[in-house]
Design an enzyme around this catalytic site. Structure first.
Site, PDB file in Angstrom:
ATOM      1  N   GLU A 211      44.551  73.513  72.161  1.00 52.90           N
ATOM      2  CA  GLU A 211      45.928  74.005  72.226  1.00 52.90           C
ATOM      3  C   GLU A 211      45.846  75.485  72.570  1.00 52.90           C
ATOM      4  O   GLU A 211      45.526  76.313  71.716  1.00 52.90           O
ATOM      5  CB  GLU A 211      46.647  73.775  70.895  1.00 52.90           C
ATOM      6  CG  GLU A 211      46.744  72.321  70.491  1.00 52.90           C
ATOM      7  CD  GLU A 211      47.601  71.497  71.432  1.00 52.90           C
ATOM      8  OE1 GLU A 211      48.365  72.082  72.214  1.00 52.90           O
ATOM      9  OE2 GLU A 211      47.498  70.254  71.397  1.00 52.90           O
ATOM     10  N   CYS A 245      52.695  81.243  70.868  1.00 56.35           N
ATOM     11  CA  CYS A 245      52.039  80.723  72.074  1.00 56.35           C
ATOM     12  C   CYS A 245      53.023  80.144  73.078  1.00 56.35           C
ATOM     13  O   CYS A 245      52.732  80.090  74.274  1.00 56.35           O
ATOM     14  CB  CYS A 245      50.980  79.686  71.711  1.00 56.35           C
ATOM     15  SG  CYS A 245      51.624  78.235  70.843  1.00 56.35           S
TER      16      CYS A 245
END
Length: 457
Positions: A211, A245
């Protein structure tokens, strides 16, 4: 000195010595974890405030702890369905045999979690691994030591070390951790470190979920409601100090609406944080080195000709950056902070071309009506996920898989896809009587010819 190999061996031995945990055991583990997070919410929020220097307890609870609990409860309520074998079709030539997929635990899962959402990005993967019946070694970020200590204490109260173990340390331990022969390795962090993690895992042929991040665009379409778009983009960009993010990394705005966008963004920033960077609800950069990096990105852009428009008041204030170019580091690196490059475009085709000329992002945001422009953006761009007419919220939909593509990630979690990523899908074909499998065995004769003629003509 932490003996990572010994912890791994202890967990693997325990995994192999006992049958996979049943539904009731897994649900009990998830329930205890959710209750513990709720009970320790104040302690966990206090630790986050300590690590960041300033992070409002409400922000930690809203964006770190509530999504964690929701993710755990989603897994708990859907686990029976996830664990059930899946029936698959069987070619008539193999009848009356039956085909199924059985999802079984992989074994020991390693999780490397980041500092920006220290609880959500550690405990949600942990819950997924436990739901799939695995044992877990968790390595949280060294940049949030108070959060890591609080998590370690919480998890040690709930689980034996042969089921869940928390290990703490810096980059050297992280490198050793990613080189362990796990049955699965889950990493959340930057793209460059992700490459190193994948290289280390490759030596053991360890399957990985990465991720990562990237430069996620927010497109303001010509027909967008400017007030709603800027309110959402300002929140998505400034919450957690921009250290998200999937935060909008840059905005693509119609050239004719550039001034209106910038004015509205400044107004929205002041609404969110009336006291600017001194506001008690504005999260600070995680450490001085990151703060210096963010200042340098903006200063370097201005030195190369960009215009700076402040988003908030205060020292080293977040800013919109106009007239940026691809040569500037701010347009090459994921910003991971509250600065927002604003790029004008003339047609939606130009905006799509701009996005497609760059690495595929983790997230994409589109603001505008349900029209041809939106359809073009959704069908002709590729990103990990999309939120339409808002920011960040697709990650909160637990039934949707979350993950990137290419430089923004590999694999996904959340939803049934998360459970499957932490499980081994074992194919099982069960032969039944009577059957014709003897017809394809040597010695080949007339039945072989008839079978081949049927299939090959």
């Amino acid at each position: 000195m932490t003996d990572l190999n010994q912890i791994l061996e202890t967990q693997r031995t325990a995994f192999l010595a006992t049958p996979p945990p049943d539904l009731a055991t897994r649900r009990a583990d998830l329930s205890r974890l959710a209750k513990a997070v709720k009970a320790k919410a104040d302690v966990l929020a206090k630790a986050a405030n300590e690590d960041f220097g300033r992070r409002a307890p409400s922000e930690t609870k809203l964006l770190d702890l509530v999504p964690t609990i929701n993710a755990i409860e989603y897994l708990d309520s859907n686990l029976r369905r996830f664990m059930a074998p899946e029936r698959r079709s069987t070619h008539f030539a193999l009848w009356p045999g039956k085909s199924r997929l059985h999802y079984q635990p992989k074994g020991v899962v390693g999780i490397i979690s980041p500092w920006n959402y220290p609880y959500l990005l550690a405990l949600a993967p942990l819950a997924t691994a436990l739901a799939a019946g695995n044992r877990v070694m968790l390595k949280p970020s060294e940049f949030t030591p108070a959060c890591s200590a609080a998590m370690r204490e919480l998890l040690e109260e709930l689980f034996r070390p042969d089921q869940v173990a928390v290990v703490e340390g810096g980059p050297e331990l992280g490198a050793e951790f990613s080189a362990l022969p796990f049955d699965h390795l889950f990493f959340t962090g930057g793209t460059e470190v992700g490459r190193k993690v994948m290289q280390a895992a490759a030596a053991n042929l360890t399957p990985v979920t990465l991720e990562l991040g990237g430069k996620s665009p927010a497109i303001v379409a010509p027909g967008a409601d400017m007030a709603e778009a800027t309110a959402s983009i300002a929140f998505g960009k400034l919450v957690n100090g921009g250290q998200t993010c999937i935060a909008p990394d840059y905005a693509l705005v119609p050239r004719t609406k550039l001034d209106a966008f910038c004015e509205a963004m400044q107004a929205e920033g002041r609404k969110l944080y009336p006291s600017g960077t001194a506001d008690e609800n504005f999260t600070l950069p995680i450490h001085d080195r990151h703060a210096t990096r963010l200042t340098k990105l903006a200063d370097d852009a201005v030195a190369q000709g960009a215009r700076r428009l402040p988003l908030l008041d205060g020292e080293n204030a977040p800013a919109m950056l106009l007239d940026v170019t691809d040569e500037m580091p701010v347009m090459q690196e994921e910003i991971f902070g509250p600065h927002l490059p604003v790029i004008p475009y003339d047609t939606i085709e130009d905006a799509i071309d701009y996005i497609n000329a760059r690495p595929r992002p983790l997230a994409l945001y589109h603001f505008g009506p349900d029209d041809d422009a939106r359809e073009a953006v959704l069908t002709r761009t590729t990103s990990g996920g999309v939120t339409v007419n808002d920011t960040l919220l697709h990650v909160a939909v637990d039934s949707l898989p979350f993950g990137g593509i290419g430089p923004s990630g590999l694999g996904s979690y959340h939803g049934p896809e998360g459970f499957k990523s932490m499980s081994h899908a074992k194919s099982v074909f069960t032969q039944r009587k009577p059957n014709g499998s003897h017809l394809i065995r040597p010695p080949y004769g007339k039945w072989t010819k008839r079978i081949l003629k049927h299939f090959l003509g």
